[in-house]
Design a protein around this motif. Structure first.
Motif, PDB file in Angstrom:
ATOM      1  N   HIS A  86      -1.045  -2.546   6.035  1.00 11.13           N
ATOM      2  CA  HIS A  86      -2.094  -3.540   5.799  1.00 11.13           C
ATOM      3  C   HIS A  86      -3.433  -2.946   6.212  1.00 11.13           C
ATOM      4  CE1 HIS A  86      -3.822  -7.795   6.395  1.00 11.13           C
ATOM      5  NE2 HIS A  86      -3.647  -7.583   5.108  1.00 11.13           N
ATOM      6  N   SER A 116     -12.064  -6.216   5.347  1.00 13.01           N
ATOM      7  CA  SER A 116     -12.746  -6.990   6.380  1.00 13.01           C
ATOM      8  C   SER A 116     -12.378  -6.538   7.793  1.00 13.01           C
ATOM      9  CB  SER A 116     -12.411  -8.475   6.228  1.00 13.01           C
ATOM     10  OG  SER A 116     -11.008  -8.679   6.347  1.00 13.01           O
ATOM     11  N   ASP A 125      -5.179  -5.669  -0.278  1.00 14.08           N
ATOM     12  CA  ASP A 125      -5.494  -5.317   1.111  1.00 14.08           C
ATOM     13  C   ASP A 125      -4.548  -4.264   1.674  1.00 14.08           C
ATOM     14  OD1 ASP A 125      -7.564  -7.097   1.111  1.00 14.08           O
ATOM     15  OD2 ASP A 125      -6.511  -8.673   2.214  1.00 14.08           O
ATOM     16  N   TRP A 126      -3.779  -3.630   0.814  1.00 11.92           N
ATOM     17  CA  TRP A 126      -2.763  -2.680   1.274  1.00 11.92           C
ATOM     18  C   TRP A 126      -3.061  -1.275   0.774  1.00 11.92           C
ATOM     19  CZ3 TRP A 126       1.697  -3.831   4.236  1.00 11.92           C
ATOM     20  CH2 TRP A 126       1.810  -5.187   4.588  1.00 11.92           C
ATOM     21  N   PRO A 167      -7.008  -4.289   5.269  1.00 15.15           N
ATOM     22  CA  PRO A 167      -8.009  -5.126   4.595  1.00 15.15           C
ATOM     23  C   PRO A 167      -9.430  -4.623   4.834  1.00 15.15           C
ATOM     24  CG  PRO A 167      -7.217  -6.208   6.577  1.00 15.15           C
ATOM     25  CD  PRO A 167      -6.370  -4.991   6.399  1.00 15.15           C
TER      26      PRO A 167
END
Length: 594
Positions: free
Chosen positions: A486, A490, A472-473, A488
């Motif tokens: 970060h 989503s 997610d990074w 992600p």
């Protein structure tokens, strides 16, 4: 300034009409507005429009605004005395929290913490300004102008014009109570429009701007060199940037500062409460605002009433809308691209020399909503198809990052939770890893979470080259290193972007804070050394390009423009997004990947 009121329809919008969702909840703040509107006979569209301009319907954590206002209706706890305005019969003082409390029988403490009571009190106060009850929103123009709290007729009418513009367009957003609030468009709404006959101001027709000239006069013994506080030009200059500042103080101090020839200068100031615009310096003249002479010579500076830490949570919609109109007008006039490589925050301006880097300014800070600002300019920060880089674009309201130091003091306490336009950059793909280091500011130590420290942050709209991805990074190239944030899938904090990048041809490639010409180009002006900044980049790294610049230096330092000298060389630079700030590399030191 002579003011003329004419009855006409205000033309032009900055945002698209709100899309109508399947349903808006009858709970939460929408219900509070509806109930207050019914109780006091205020059209709901008027009440919503006024509150949107004041607070975007939020409580702002019950922090007071720059003017001392609280809550969705921006009720002012201790307003300064204001003179009445004859044409609009302004109340004195307007939007008074104690006065509003008396109208509904609520104590001031309740109005500073209860959103429903705050909205009721605001509706009662607005109704008290209306001479004749009316269900027609267009009949409420003067009451809305009086509610603004503006100290002058121009500002009051500007506020009312923007409220009516919002009502015509319609708007919706999820407020800080978690519910969706919607103002349906009122497309046929008409209103009086103020027109200024002052030919000195450079402003779009929809803004009534004031001419408040900055001091330009000699002082001291060396009369030709001791002058202030800006430079007149005898030729037309090119403008590449518009620099967004905040005042770190109240608007009432602006006249004395701008009239001091020993102080600095800027081109415009925008008032928080009503979006009133004052121009101080003609845009073709050089104001002393950026802390970097090279940027000064190629930019226009706009100050916004507020404070990046405390008042930063109260950058009002009225101010955003006036500023967006002004910037769009100036960008059209000077052919400035509407992107974050050319619409800079003061915190994006590079230090001109290594010594200057640690003290460069930090405003307007992480709470300036860049995505909303560009939406208002009709240039939304959209993702690109087949992007080869990324653009930072977190969801402002949901991106409630940690900051410290808003209240001052040591040790620094965490700031109240609030939406932000920046992401934190780490040395590793982990929240527990240190923030990246800024070699020019922290000398090898990690960046900090201070609201005033931009050394480990990337901001909305800024474009970066991707260095790596892991889970997610995402890592970007930043100040000569990989910096992780970060991101992600989503809930992405960046979107694909497209544009040229450069990669260094050798290790230790130098970076500069100003694009000055080579030594041999100087014939009439003193040579300005090419001082590299304390950053170096190398092969394998990539940095996004904002533009190509031929080195030049404008030598002023004299009261008379006839004594100014322009030096233009052959040395070419690329403007790159090196870190949070833009900087420059020599074209000969890098390879362009377009």
């Amino acid at each position: 300034m002579h003011i003329r009121l004419t009855a006409t329809l205000i033309a032009g919008t900055l945002t698209s009409p709100a899309a109508v969702p399947a349903a808006v909840s009858t709970s939460g703040r929408q219900a509070d507005f509806a109930a207050a509107a019914r109780e006091y006979g205020v059209p709901e569209s008027v009440l919503l429009g006024v509150s949107y301009l004041e607070s975007r319907w939020d409580t702002n954590g019950w922090s007071p605004s720059t003017a001392g206002g609280y809550g969705p209706m921006h009720l002012v706890d201790a307003p300064p005395g204001r003179r009445p305005l004859s044409a609009l019969r302004m109340a004195d003082p307007p939007a008074s929290l104690p006065q509003a409390g008396l109208l509904i029988g609520a104590d001031p403490a309740t109005l500073r913490k209860d959103p429903a009571a705050n909205i009721r009190a605001g509706a009662a106060l607005l109704a008290s300004y209306q001479d004749r009850p009316s269900a027609d929103p267009s009949a409420w123009y003067e009451a809305v102008a009086r509610y603004s709290g503006a100290a002058d007729e121009t500002g009051a009418q500007q506020f009312a014009d923007e409220v009516f513009s919002v009502m015509r367009e319609g708007v919706e957003r999820r407020t800080d109570d978690g519910f969706l609030v919607r103002l349906d468009p009122v497309p046929a709404l008409s209103s009086p429009r103020e027109q200024s006959e002052n030919a000195d101001v450079e402003c779009p027709a929809s803004l009534a701007c004031e001419w408040m000239p900055a001091a330009y006069r000699r002082f001291g013994k060396k009369s030709n060199r001791d002058y202030g506080n800006h430079d007149h030009l005898s030729r037309t200059r090119a403008v590449d940037y518009i620099v967004i500042h905040d005042t770190e103080g109240s608007y009432k101090g602006i006249p004395s500062m701008i009239n001091d020839p020993k102080y600095v200068s800027w081109h415009y100031t925008i008032r928080s409460g009503d979006g009133h615009v004052a121009q101080h310096v003609p845009t073709n003249d050089i104001a002393w605002h950026a802390g970097n002479w090279d940027v000064n010579t190629r930019s226009i500076g706009i100050e916004h009433e507020g404070r990046l830490a405390q008042g930063g949570t109260w950058y009002t919609e009225a101010m955003y809308r006036s500023s967006a109109k002004l910037v769009k007008y100036l960008a059209d006039k000077y052919d400035i691209p509407l992107n974050r490589a050319h619409i800079l925050g003061h915190d994006n301006v590079p230090g001109p020399t290594p010594k200057a880097v640690p003290g460069m300014h930090d405003d307007p800070g992480p709470y300036w909503d860049w995505a909303h600002y560009f939406d208002l300019m009709g240039k939304p920060l959209k993702e690109a198809k087949n992007g080869d880089s990324i653009m930072i674009r977190p969801s402002y309201g949901e991106n409630q990052s940690r900051f410290t130091g808003c209240a001052g003091g040591k040790p620094a306490k965490d700031c109240p939770k609030h939406g932000a336009a920046t992401v934190w950059l780490h040395t590793q793909p982990s929240e527990s890893s240190p923030l990246v280091s800024d070699p020019g500011k922290h000398a090898g130590t990690p960046g900090t979470y201070s609201v005033y420290d931009q050394s480990a942050r990337a901001s909305t709209g800024q474009r970066y080259a991707v260095a790596a991805r892991q889970g997610d990074w995402t890592a970007i190239w930043y100040l000569g290193q990989k910096a992780w944030f970060h991101n992600p899938p989503s809930n992405p904090t960046a979107v694909p972007a497209k544009g040229p990048v450069v990669t260094p041809l050798k290790a230790g490639t130098k970076v500069y804070g100003r694009a000055y010409p080579e030594k041999s180009a100087y014939k009439l002006a003193s040579y300005q050394p090419l001082a590299p900044l304390p950053y170096k980049i190398g092969p394998g790294q990539q940095y996004t390009v904002g533009g190509t610049i031929t080195g030049s230096y404008y030598a002023a330092g004299a009261f008379s423009p006839a004594k100014h000298v322009t030096t233009t060389g052959d040395l070419r630079y690329y403007q790159i997004q090196l870190g949070h700030r833009v900087m420059f590399v020599m074209a000969k030191d890098v390879r362009l990947i377009d």
